[in-house]
Scaffold this motif. Structure first.
Motif, mmCIF file in Angstrom:
data_model
loop_
_atom_site.group_PDB
_atom_site.id
_atom_site.type_symbol
_atom_site.label_atom_id
_atom_site.label_comp_id
_atom_site.label_asym_id
_atom_site.label_seq_id
_atom_site.Cartn_x
_atom_site.Cartn_y
_atom_site.Cartn_z
ATOM 1 N N GLU A 57 0.840 -1.192 0.000
ATOM 2 C CA GLU A 57 0.000 0.000 0.000
ATOM 3 C C GLU A 57 0.870 1.235 0.000
ATOM 4 N N ARG A 58 0.298 2.318 -0.491
ATOM 5 C CA ARG A 58 1.023 3.583 -0.477
ATOM 6 C C ARG A 58 1.074 4.133 0.936
ATOM 7 N N GLY A 69 3.896 8.861 1.061
ATOM 8 C CA GLY A 69 4.336 8.399 -0.246
ATOM 9 C C GLY A 69 5.340 7.267 -0.120
ATOM 10 N N TYR A 110 6.269 3.163 -0.120
ATOM 11 C CA TYR A 110 5.737 1.811 0.074
ATOM 12 C C TYR A 110 5.457 1.557 1.541
ATOM 13 N N GLN A 154 -4.184 -2.691 -5.923
ATOM 14 C CA GLN A 154 -3.461 -1.978 -6.964
ATOM 15 C C GLN A 154 -3.767 -2.561 -8.342
ATOM 16 N N LEU A 193 4.059 7.863 -11.451
ATOM 17 C CA LEU A 193 3.700 7.187 -10.198
ATOM 18 C C LEU A 193 4.888 7.049 -9.263
ATOM 19 N N SER A 227 3.863 11.176 -8.091
ATOM 20 C CA SER A 227 2.818 10.779 -7.146
ATOM 21 C C SER A 227 3.363 9.956 -5.986
ATOM 22 N N ARG A 228 4.519 9.349 -6.189
ATOM 23 C CA ARG A 228 5.157 8.487 -5.170
ATOM 24 C C ARG A 228 4.216 7.372 -4.707
ATOM 25 N N ASN A 229 3.476 6.853 -5.651
ATOM 26 C CA ASN A 229 2.602 5.708 -5.370
ATOM 27 C C ASN A 229 3.306 4.456 -5.880
ATOM 28 N N PHE A 284 1.217 1.080 -6.725
ATOM 29 C CA PHE A 284 0.468 1.141 -7.977
ATOM 30 C C PHE A 284 1.416 1.097 -9.174
#
Length: 287
Positions: free
Chosen positions: A41-42, A46, A48, A56, A243, A247-249, A252
């Motif tokens: 999960e994010r 931001g 992991y 995701q 990403l 977004s630092r996701n 995803f």
């Protein structure tokens, strides 16, 4: 006998050890890390956060535009490269005088001596308002926009990846037994029938090698859509950069990366199957 066989086994293992270690460290382990990230999960800030979730993957549709553009433009770009590359490779392997062959091959490879970034910037000028549109405006054709369109991305793809398509096809055609072409002509076949009945099937391994190589690279292409697409034509590579860096996701982005790897493997398997079925070969190496 047993000691000799054991010695050969040890020597083989020692020879394979450096390459195997390289693949494990720089390919297998990073992919495992990405796979682990994809089920996480994010984190609130931001990055992991450890978890076990497939949300995701269920959310892949949020980047449907990038997937759709890649699914359309990557095969179209690879096919356009093939249409341009095959006549060039055919001329180099079959028709070109032997004394000019190496020079012509060098001319094919020379664009690789220049950075893809510089070549893409050159196309930005050519397709931009001061390039071809300006020339068209002089002859009365106004308001033509070439840059920042899917067409400009396809032009950049063909120009950037054409040598990678030409060389494998050239190798297949250069190894072609000329006596088969002569026998086909002696039996009364037309040049058209000889090409589709002899030349094309026997060169298909090179065709599929070049197509697969270009296709796989295009699945992760980032630079050409960014420069020639102007932020309006997104590929999966552009989504990954957004990403991971903006977004630092990471989870995803990792899920999309895993999906990209699976798509690349599927491309290789399909290419292998088509080549084996059409050419009659039992196994075709694509690397």
């Amino acid at each position: 006998m047993a000691s000799s066989r054991a010695r050969r086994t040890i020597v083989t293992a020692l020879l394979l050890a450096p390459a195997s270690a390289w693949l494990v460290v720089f390919l297998v382990l990073p992919f495992i890390a990405v796979l682990v990230f994809s089920v996480g999960e994010r984190a609130p800030e931001g990055g992991y956060q450890a978890a076990l979730s497939f949300a995701q993957y269920a959310n892949l549709g949020a980047r449907s535009t990038a997937f759709w553009n890649t699914a359309i433009l990557a095969p179209a770009g690879a096919f356009a490269c093939l249409l341009v590359a095959y006549p060039v490779a055919y001329y180099l392997a079959i028709k070109a005088p032997p004394r000019w062959r190496l020079i012509l091959l060098a001319l094919v490879v020379i664009p690789f001596w220049t950075s893809l970034l510089m070549r893409s910037y050159a196309w930005m000028y050519i397709l931009g308002s001061r390039g071809i549109p300006a020339l068209l405006d002089l002859v009365g054709i106004a308001d033509i926009r070439l840059l920042n369109t899917p067409g400009s991305v396809l032009v950049g793809i063909v120009y950037g990846y054409l040598p990678l398509m030409i060389l494998p096809i050239y190798v297949s055609l250069e190894r072609l037994d000329r006596r088969l072409l002569e026998a086909s002509a002696d039996l009364g076949a037309t040049p058209f029938s000889t090409f589709f009945g002899v030349t094309l099937p026997l060169s298909l391994p090179g065709v599929m090698t070049g197509f697969s190589l270009v296709m796989i690279l295009l699945l992760g292409e980032y630079l050409i859509p960014t420069l020639l697409g102007g932020g309006k034509v997104f590929f999966i590579g552009n989504a990954l950069v957004d990403l991971f860096l903006q977004s630092r996701n990471w989870p995803f982005g990792s899920a999309i990366a895993v999906t990209l790897v699976v798509a690349s493997v599927v491309v290789l398997l399909i290419a292998n199957r088509i080549t084996a079925r059409v050419s009659g070969a039992r196994q075709v190496d694509l690397i």
